[in-house]
Every structure is written in structure tokens, then in C-alpha cells.
Design a protein around this motif. Structure first.
Motif, mmCIF file in Angstrom:
data_model
loop_
_atom_site.group_PDB
_atom_site.id
_atom_site.type_symbol
_atom_site.label_atom_id
_atom_site.label_comp_id
_atom_site.label_asym_id
_atom_site.label_seq_id
_atom_site.Cartn_x
_atom_site.Cartn_y
_atom_site.Cartn_z
ATOM 1 N N UNK A 6 42.496 13.995 28.243
ATOM 2 C CA UNK A 6 42.129 15.403 28.294
ATOM 3 C C UNK A 6 40.797 15.662 27.596
ATOM 4 N N UNK A 7 40.534 14.957 26.491
ATOM 5 C CA UNK A 7 39.342 15.210 25.693
ATOM 6 C C UNK A 7 38.077 14.566 26.251
ATOM 7 N N UNK A 8 38.166 13.565 27.074
ATOM 8 C CA UNK A 8 36.975 12.878 27.587
ATOM 9 C C UNK A 8 36.065 13.834 28.350
ATOM 10 N N UNK A 9 34.774 13.736 28.098
ATOM 11 C CA UNK A 9 33.801 14.573 28.779
ATOM 12 C C UNK A 9 33.664 15.965 28.194
ATOM 13 N N UNK A 10 34.432 16.269 27.169
ATOM 14 C CA UNK A 10 34.353 17.576 26.517
ATOM 15 C C UNK A 10 33.321 17.528 25.401
ATOM 16 N N UNK A 11 32.838 18.684 25.025
ATOM 17 C CA UNK A 11 31.875 18.801 23.933
ATOM 18 C C UNK A 11 32.634 19.149 22.653
ATOM 19 N N UNK A 12 32.368 18.388 21.595
ATOM 20 C CA UNK A 12 32.994 18.651 20.305
ATOM 21 C C UNK A 12 32.696 20.093 19.890
ATOM 22 N N UNK A 28 24.973 13.554 22.227
ATOM 23 C CA UNK A 28 25.255 12.158 21.905
ATOM 24 C C UNK A 28 26.731 11.925 22.189
ATOM 25 N N UNK A 29 27.066 10.733 22.635
ATOM 26 C CA UNK A 29 28.461 10.386 22.890
ATOM 27 C C UNK A 29 29.069 9.826 21.613
ATOM 28 N N UNK A 30 30.235 10.343 21.225
ATOM 29 C CA UNK A 30 30.960 9.817 20.070
ATOM 30 C C UNK A 30 31.790 8.626 20.537
ATOM 31 N N UNK A 31 31.664 7.507 19.812
ATOM 32 C CA UNK A 31 32.290 6.259 20.224
ATOM 33 C C UNK A 31 33.231 5.771 19.130
ATOM 34 N N UNK A 32 34.498 5.598 19.489
ATOM 35 C CA UNK A 32 35.496 5.106 18.550
ATOM 36 C C UNK A 32 36.098 6.235 17.737
ATOM 37 N N UNK A 33 37.108 5.913 16.952
ATOM 38 C CA UNK A 33 37.742 6.895 16.089
ATOM 39 C C UNK A 33 38.463 7.993 16.850
ATOM 40 N N UNK A 34 38.880 9.024 16.141
ATOM 41 C CA UNK A 34 39.690 10.066 16.756
ATOM 42 C C UNK A 34 38.933 10.947 17.747
ATOM 43 N N UNK A 35 37.623 10.972 17.696
ATOM 44 C CA UNK A 35 36.838 11.828 18.591
ATOM 45 C C UNK A 35 36.177 11.035 19.713
ATOM 46 N N UNK A 41 26.775 17.965 20.497
ATOM 47 C CA UNK A 41 25.505 18.653 20.714
ATOM 48 C C UNK A 41 24.605 18.382 19.510
ATOM 49 N N UNK A 42 23.531 17.625 19.729
ATOM 50 C CA UNK A 42 22.602 17.276 18.647
ATOM 51 C C UNK A 42 21.261 17.984 18.797
ATOM 52 N N UNK A 43 21.197 18.961 19.677
ATOM 53 C CA UNK A 43 19.958 19.662 19.974
ATOM 54 C C UNK A 43 19.290 20.208 18.720
ATOM 55 N N UNK A 44 20.042 20.845 17.852
ATOM 56 C CA UNK A 44 19.470 21.528 16.697
ATOM 57 C C UNK A 44 19.414 20.680 15.432
ATOM 58 N N UNK A 45 19.815 19.413 15.517
ATOM 59 C CA UNK A 45 19.714 18.531 14.353
ATOM 60 C C UNK A 45 18.271 18.067 14.180
ATOM 61 N N UNK A 46 17.821 17.982 12.932
ATOM 62 C CA UNK A 46 16.498 17.420 12.662
ATOM 63 C C UNK A 46 16.565 15.908 12.877
#
Length: 88
Positions: A6-12, A28-35, A41-46
Motif C-alpha cells: 500500500x505504501x509503495x509509490x507514496x510520498x512520505x 528521493x526514494x527511501x530504501x530499507x527500514x520501515x519507510x 520530498x527534498x525540494x526545500x532541503x539545502x
């Protein structure tokens, strides 16, 4: 459909009724772990924040509600963030 599928392809952090990525944003794709499989969405990260990685609140990690999961970008693939562990 199980929770992982259900969670695959969703945005955190996205609303359940609008889970997909939006045009004009950088993910960015989260790989491994619970997420695993979620998009972040990393658009606004420096640039410094992107390199350092993120600690994301989650209820499905090792520590349940109140816990966080840490992810950091791969050196050779900065749009893939690997799981580093869970913390309180």
C-alpha cells in the motif's frame, strides 16, 4: 494488499487521499527500514541538509509512536536515501 504494498509509490507525509508525487518537486526514494519504498520530498532541503540526511518521525519503526527513522543519501546516488536505523 498488505501495508508494505500500500505504501509503495507514496510520498512520505502526504495526505492519504493525495499520496502521489507533484510536478515541479524533487524526490528521493527511501530504501530499507520501515519507510522503504516511500518518496521523500527534498525540494526545500539545502545541499547541506541533503548530504547530512534526515530523521523522520514514524509510528511503524522499531520504537513505534514517538520513534524516528534515519536515512542518508548514497554517495553515488543522491536521490536514494538508505536507512541508517531507528531512534527514540
Amino acid at each position: 494488499m498488505d501495508e508494505v504494498e500500500f505504501m509503495r509509490g507514496r510520498v512520505y507525509g502526504a495526505e492519504h487521499d493525495d499520496p502521489g508525487p507533484r510536478a515541479g518537486r524533487v524526490y528521493a526514494q527511501l530504501v530499507g527500514g520501515p519507510l522503504d519504498g516511500l518518496l521523500l520530498d527534498i525540494t526545500d532541503l539545502t545541499e547541506q541538509e541533503r548530504v547530512r540526511g534526515v530523521s523522520l518521525p514514524t509510528e511503524i519503526g522499531r520504537y513505534g509512536p514517538g520513534g524516528r527513522s534515519s536515512y542518508a543519501p548514497r554517495p553515488d546516488e543522491p536521490r536514494r536515501f538508505d536507512w541508517r536505523g531507528d531512534a527514540l
